[in-house]
Structure formats: C-alpha cells, structure tokens
Motif scaffolding. Structure first.
Motif, PDB file in Angstrom:
ATOM      1  N   THR A  94       0.833  -1.202   0.000  1.00 22.02           N
ATOM      2  CA  THR A  94       0.000   0.000   0.000  1.00 22.02           C
ATOM      3  C   THR A  94       0.864   1.247   0.000  1.00 22.02           C
ATOM      4  OG1 THR A  94      -1.740   1.235   1.158  1.00 22.02           O
ATOM      5  CG2 THR A  94      -0.199   0.002   2.527  1.00 22.02           C
ATOM      6  N   ARG A  95       0.328   2.301  -0.609  1.00 20.93           N
ATOM      7  CA  ARG A  95       0.968   3.611  -0.556  1.00 20.93           C
ATOM      8  C   ARG A  95       0.108   4.567   0.264  1.00 20.93           C
ATOM      9  NH1 ARG A  95       2.890   3.115  -6.894  1.00 20.93           N
ATOM     10  NH2 ARG A  95       0.682   3.445  -7.320  1.00 20.93           N
ATOM     11  N   PHE A  96      -0.742   3.992   1.138  1.00 22.52           N
ATOM     12  CA  PHE A  96      -1.640   4.762   2.000  1.00 22.52           C
ATOM     13  C   PHE A  96      -1.445   4.433   3.483  1.00 22.52           C
ATOM     14  CE2 PHE A  96      -3.580   6.080  -1.810  1.00 22.52           C
ATOM     15  CZ  PHE A  96      -4.440   7.139  -1.521  1.00 22.52           C
ATOM     16  N   ALA A  97      -0.286   3.925   3.850  1.00 19.94           N
ATOM     17  CA  ALA A  97      -0.010   3.596   5.253  1.00 19.94           C
ATOM     18  C   ALA A  97       0.611   4.824   5.926  1.00 19.94           C
ATOM     19  CB  ALA A  97       0.919   2.393   5.358  1.00 19.94           C
ATOM     20  N   THR A  98      -0.225   5.717   6.395  1.00 23.72           N
ATOM     21  CA  THR A  98       0.233   7.002   6.937  1.00 23.72           C
ATOM     22  C   THR A  98       1.322   6.795   7.987  1.00 23.72           C
ATOM     23  OG1 THR A  98      -2.013   7.822   6.609  1.00 23.72           O
ATOM     24  CG2 THR A  98      -0.538   9.152   7.984  1.00 23.72           C
ATOM     25  N   GLY A  99       2.438   7.492   7.792  1.00 26.32           N
ATOM     26  CA  GLY A  99       3.561   7.397   8.717  1.00 26.32           C
ATOM     27  C   GLY A  99       4.610   6.387   8.310  1.00 26.32           C
ATOM     28  N   ARG A 100       4.294   5.491   7.401  1.00 28.43           N
ATOM     29  CA  ARG A 100       5.265   4.512   6.910  1.00 28.43           C
ATOM     30  C   ARG A 100       5.885   5.048   5.621  1.00 28.43           C
ATOM     31  NH1 ARG A 100       6.253   1.853  11.393  1.00 28.43           N
ATOM     32  NH2 ARG A 100       4.372   0.908  12.297  1.00 28.43           N
ATOM     33  N   LYS A 101       7.191   5.217   5.640  1.00 25.05           N
ATOM     34  CA  LYS A 101       7.871   5.836   4.503  1.00 25.05           C
ATOM     35  C   LYS A 101       8.388   4.808   3.498  1.00 25.05           C
ATOM     36  CE  LYS A 101       6.960   9.727   6.287  1.00 25.05           C
ATOM     37  NZ  LYS A 101       5.859  10.518   5.688  1.00 25.05           N
ATOM     38  N   ASN A 102       9.017   3.757   3.994  1.00 21.74           N
ATOM     39  CA  ASN A 102       9.532   2.725   3.082  1.00 21.74           C
ATOM     40  C   ASN A 102       9.718   1.428   3.862  1.00 21.74           C
ATOM     41  OD1 ASN A 102      10.234   2.266   0.312  1.00 21.74           O
ATOM     42  ND2 ASN A 102      12.338   1.963   0.963  1.00 21.74           N
ATOM     43  N   ALA A 103       8.615   0.940   4.405  1.00 18.24           N
ATOM     44  CA  ALA A 103       8.649  -0.196   5.322  1.00 18.24           C
ATOM     45  C   ALA A 103       8.417  -1.495   4.566  1.00 18.24           C
ATOM     46  CB  ALA A 103       7.615  -0.020   6.434  1.00 18.24           C
ATOM     47  N   LEU A 104       9.470  -2.011   3.945  1.00 15.86           N
ATOM     48  CA  LEU A 104       9.428  -3.359   3.393  1.00 15.86           C
ATOM     49  C   LEU A 104       9.743  -4.310   4.542  1.00 15.86           C
ATOM     50  CD1 LEU A 104      10.911  -4.721   0.095  1.00 15.86           C
ATOM     51  CD2 LEU A 104      11.237  -5.950   2.225  1.00 15.86           C
ATOM     52  N   ARG A 105       8.788  -5.171   4.865  1.00 16.47           N
ATOM     53  CA  ARG A 105       8.924  -6.056   6.010  1.00 16.47           C
ATOM     54  C   ARG A 105       8.690  -7.498   5.584  1.00 16.47           C
ATOM     55  NH1 ARG A 105       4.725  -2.920  10.031  1.00 16.47           N
ATOM     56  NH2 ARG A 105       6.112  -1.279  10.796  1.00 16.47           N
ATOM     57  N   ILE A 106       9.433  -8.400   6.205  1.00 14.45           N
ATOM     58  CA  ILE A 106       9.170  -9.814   5.990  1.00 14.45           C
ATOM     59  C   ILE A 106       9.464 -10.574   7.265  1.00 14.45           C
ATOM     60  CG2 ILE A 106      11.479 -10.281   5.026  1.00 14.45           C
ATOM     61  CD1 ILE A 106      10.021 -12.329   3.138  1.00 14.45           C
ATOM     62  N   GLU A 107       8.601 -11.521   7.588  1.00 11.61           N
ATOM     63  CA  GLU A 107       8.807 -12.410   8.728  1.00 11.61           C
ATOM     64  C   GLU A 107       8.551 -13.837   8.280  1.00 11.61           C
ATOM     65  OE1 GLU A 107       6.859 -13.415  13.098  1.00 11.61           O
ATOM     66  OE2 GLU A 107       7.177 -11.310  12.524  1.00 11.61           O
ATOM     67  N   LEU A 108       9.444 -14.739   8.669  1.00 13.15           N
ATOM     68  CA  LEU A 108       9.303 -16.161   8.407  1.00 13.15           C
ATOM     69  C   LEU A 108       9.214 -16.891   9.735  1.00 13.15           C
ATOM     70  CD1 LEU A 108      10.401 -15.183   5.632  1.00 13.15           C
ATOM     71  CD2 LEU A 108      11.804 -17.254   5.567  1.00 13.15           C
ATOM     72  N   ASN A 109       8.293 -17.840   9.821  1.00 16.60           N
ATOM     73  CA  ASN A 109       8.197 -18.720  10.982  1.00 16.60           C
ATOM     74  C   ASN A 109       8.407 -20.148  10.505  1.00 16.60           C
ATOM     75  OD1 ASN A 109       5.366 -16.745  11.743  1.00 16.60           O
ATOM     76  ND2 ASN A 109       7.364 -16.488  12.703  1.00 16.60           N
TER      77      ASN A 109
ATOM     78  N   PHE B 269      12.490  -8.868   9.420  1.00 12.64           N
ATOM     79  CA  PHE B 269      13.266  -7.764   8.850  1.00 12.64           C
ATOM     80  C   PHE B 269      12.323  -6.623   8.506  1.00 12.64           C
ATOM     81  CE2 PHE B 269      14.490  -5.560   4.935  1.00 12.64           C
ATOM     82  CZ  PHE B 269      15.714  -5.021   5.312  1.00 12.64           C
ATOM     83  N   ASP B 270      12.804  -5.393   8.691  1.00  9.48           N
ATOM     84  CA  ASP B 270      12.081  -4.185   8.292  1.00  9.48           C
ATOM     85  C   ASP B 270      13.095  -3.240   7.666  1.00  9.48           C
ATOM     86  OD1 ASP B 270      10.742  -1.743   8.075  1.00  9.48           O
ATOM     87  OD2 ASP B 270       9.722  -1.939   9.989  1.00  9.48           O
ATOM     88  N   PHE B 271      12.851  -2.836   6.413  1.00  8.92           N
ATOM     89  CA  PHE B 271      13.834  -1.999   5.723  1.00  8.92           C
ATOM     90  C   PHE B 271      14.037  -0.649   6.396  1.00  8.92           C
ATOM     91  CE2 PHE B 271      15.266   0.946   2.395  1.00  8.92           C
ATOM     92  CZ  PHE B 271      16.418   0.284   2.004  1.00  8.92           C
ATOM     93  N   GLU B 272      13.078  -0.167   7.153  1.00 11.38           N
ATOM     94  CA  GLU B 272      13.286   1.106   7.846  1.00 11.38           C
ATOM     95  C   GLU B 272      14.317   0.969   8.969  1.00 11.38           C
ATOM     96  OE1 GLU B 272       9.478   2.819   8.838  1.00 11.38           O
ATOM     97  OE2 GLU B 272       9.171   3.508   6.778  1.00 11.38           O
ATOM     98  N   ALA B 273      14.754  -0.270   9.246  1.00 13.12           N
ATOM     99  CA  ALA B 273      15.921  -0.543  10.101  1.00 13.12           C
ATOM    100  C   ALA B 273      16.770  -1.558   9.339  1.00 13.12           C
ATOM    101  CB  ALA B 273      15.505  -1.070  11.463  1.00 13.12           C
TER     102      ALA B 273
END
Length: 384
Positions: A265-280, A288-292
C-alpha cells in the motif's frame, strides 16, 4: 593486480531510478575488486537539455535523445533500462537483439505477454540479462536467505510480507505516471508488491503457486501532474482518473507448503519505506524491516528474538564497506546488484534474478489482479 577490462554502459532514463543506478555505476569499482571496469558512456533521455544536465551531474560522458541510437553505439556493451514499465519490453528486446547485456528495472514489464517476449528474446541472445530487484542485495535479506538455506529455521510454515508507504495519502497529490495503468501497469501491486513477492521467493527458496486477493483505489481522481521528480510532483487545476490500485492485499500458498500473506500500500500514513518480511519455521523465525535495514531479528529454538546488526565483515556484502556498526543505506543495494551483474558477465554465468525470474513475479501479479477482479477467488499462478 591485472589490468581491468573496460565495459561501456548506456542508461535509458535519468529520474529517480536513473539517479540511484548512476550512483551504483560510479561507486561499484571503488569498493569491489571486479574483473570489469564499468565506463559510464552515454545517458539517454527525451529532452537534450535535461538529459545533458543529468549527465553532467551524474557522471555520464555523453547523451542521446533516442534510446535506439544508444543501443547502436559501439561503445555500449551494457544497457541499463530505468524507464517506466510501458517501455521496458521494447528497449530490452532491441538491446538484446543488438547483442548487449541488459539490466532492467522492476517490475520486468507491464503485462505477462510483454515479460514472456522479453524472456524469449533473452533466451536467444548472447548477452546476459537481469531484473533489478535491489532488495535481494540488502545484507540482512541476503543473510536471512543464508539462514534458511542452512536449515536453521527448519520447515518454513508462515511468511508475512508487507511493503508500506504513504507518499500519496494526500488526495491533492498529482496524477503522476505511477498512477496511470498505461504507463505503470498497476499501482502499489506492481510498484512495491513486486518487491515483496520477489523477496519472499528469494528468502524462502519457494514459489508463490496460488493467491486470493483484493485491491482498492482510495482516491479515484487527482490533479494532473505539471512536473515531477522522484516521488515528488506539482499539479494544476485540471484533474484525471487514477487507473491503478492504491493498495493490494493477498494470501497465498508457496510451493514448499508454507502459507503467506502479502500487503502492498501507498496509503499507510507514517510509513515511509517499510518493506517487512517475517518467516516462521519449525525450528525458528526471522524478521526484517527496511526502515531498520541493517538489522535482522532471529529466534532459534524456543527463545525470543535477538537482534543481529548486519555490518560484520562476514555478512553478505558488508565487508567491502565500513567497520562493524557503521550502517549501509538504500543506495548500497544498487551497488551490490551492479557488482553481482558485472561478476556474472565476467564469469559467463547467468545473473540472478534473471528475466525469467521477473516473469515469475509478473505471473503472480497477474494472478492477484485476476483474483481481485473475481471476488477474491483463489487463483493458481500460471506455470508455478
């Protein structure tokens, strides 16, 4: 050290992606010991004045106002395609037919048919091909893949992938090319959803084989763009229709048995470039979160998550840069992809991700669109 072989690069497009690719071509030889020395021979753009100014700023030796002339030049062995998706297929196919190596921005094309044509052209061409999914080259993402390959997570059961931005939340933001289906192919789905599809497949080593999806366009009419640069733009008083999705959400099955959820989404207010992935997995998890982007969170056994600062010399790509603890940034991911591309060319290997990998992602995107148009019906990905 033996003398490096020079290889000429021609790039088509000089906006957002053109700037970051230029940075990569300029810096790669200063940090990685490569057998090939890229020479930034020529930049192509429609306006002579703007292209000349960009070439002077970004480090290109010459300019063309017709990409066909760039491809014809003998001093160009690599063509870098940094244009909107509606021109990827035409430029890449012509470059491959001329015997050039081609790296093309993502998504590979605007349609499956275009991507298939690009793969056919690549299969019969002497040059190498790569689609520029740069997030594969984040050291933490590459380390996550290593952990999965080593079996440290066991059997992968869950994948959660998100790409969250907010740059078009304002309904007065202009109707730039990324919001037009004829130019971009799709909206958040192709622009950023393509990244999380590729990232999930890369880290897990599994393919998305089926999806159930929905998409939404929250702002359906916007001011026509009068000027734009990167993700910024100015608009006038006239308006036009938004013809792409603002958000795409889908669940899916992976070829190894894992279940997955995806959100772009490009409508997540406050999230600038949050590419996130979690594996279980059966033995552990990672997140992982690209903003870190220099951090990977790992849980092994029944322990909670531990932060790994991915800046050690033994971590993927990191040893070429700064001392431990001195983090990398967005631009370094492109330097890493150019490094891998040049090494593959020099070694005669097929680069990854290839155009065939880009076609795989395109087929997932098409399945998402079909599912969303059919009341979220579960849809099998073609040739999965």
């Amino acid at each position: 050290m033996s003398e490096k072989i020079s290889i000429g690069v021609g790039m088509v497009g000089h906006a957002f992606m053109g700037r970051v690719h230029s940075q990569a071509w300029r810096s790669v030889g200063a940090f990685f010991d490569l057998p090939l020395a890229p020479r930034m021979a020529v930049l192509a753009g429609r306006s002579k004045e703007r292209t000349s100014a960009a070439a002077a700023q970004l480090g290109w030796a010459d300019v063309e106002t017709d990409w066909r002339e760039l491809i014809r030049r003998d001093d160009v062995q690599i063509v870098d395609v940094c244009t909107p998706g509606d021109s990827h297929a035409e430029i890449a196919i012509a470059a491959l037919a001329a015997g050039k190596h081609v790296i093309c921005e993502k998504p590979l094309a605007n349609t499956v048919a275009e991507a298939e044509a690009m793969v056919r052209a690549a299969a019969s061409a002497p040059g190498k091909n790569m689609v520029a999914f740069n997030y594969r080259r984040v050291p933490a993402i590459a380390l996550a893949r290593r952990y999965v390959e080593e079996g440290r997570l066991g059997e992968i059961r869950h994948v959660r992938a998100q790409y969250l931005q907010d740059w078009i939340v304002d309904p007065e933001f202009p109707l730039v090319w990324r919001l037009r289906k004829d130019k971009a192919g799709s909206g958040a789905l192709g622009d950023i959803g393509a990244h999380i599809i590729d990232t999930a497949e890369f880290v897990t080593g599994q393919r998305v084989v089926g999806v159930s999806a929905l998409t939404e366009t929250f702002v359906k009419e916007r001011p026509l763009a009068e000027d734009s640069a990167g993700l910024a733009a100015t608009g006038g008083t006239a308006t036009g229709q938004v013809t792409v999705d603002d958000a795409a959400l889908f669940i899916g099955r992976l070829s190894g048995g894992a279940v997955a959820s995806f959100e772009a989404t490009r409508f997540a207010t406050g999230r600038k470039n949050a590419l996130r992935i979690e594996l279980n997995g059966s033995l552990g998890s990672l997140a992982f979160d690209f903003e870190a982007m220099n951090e990977l969170w790992v849980s092994e056994g029944d322990a909670g998550f531990t932060r790994i600062l991915v800046t050690e010399p033994g971590h993927p790509y990191a040893g070429a840069w700064w001392p431990p603890g001195h983090g990398l940034g967005y631009e370094h991911t492109f330097t890493h992809e150019i490094k891998d591309f040049l090494e593959a060319i020099a070694d005669g290997r097929d680069p990854a991700p290839s155009f065939a990998d880009g076609l795989r992602v395109q087929r997932v995107l098409a399945a998402v669109e079909r599912s969303a148009a059919d009341s979220s019906r579960y849809t099998v990905v073609e040739d999965a």
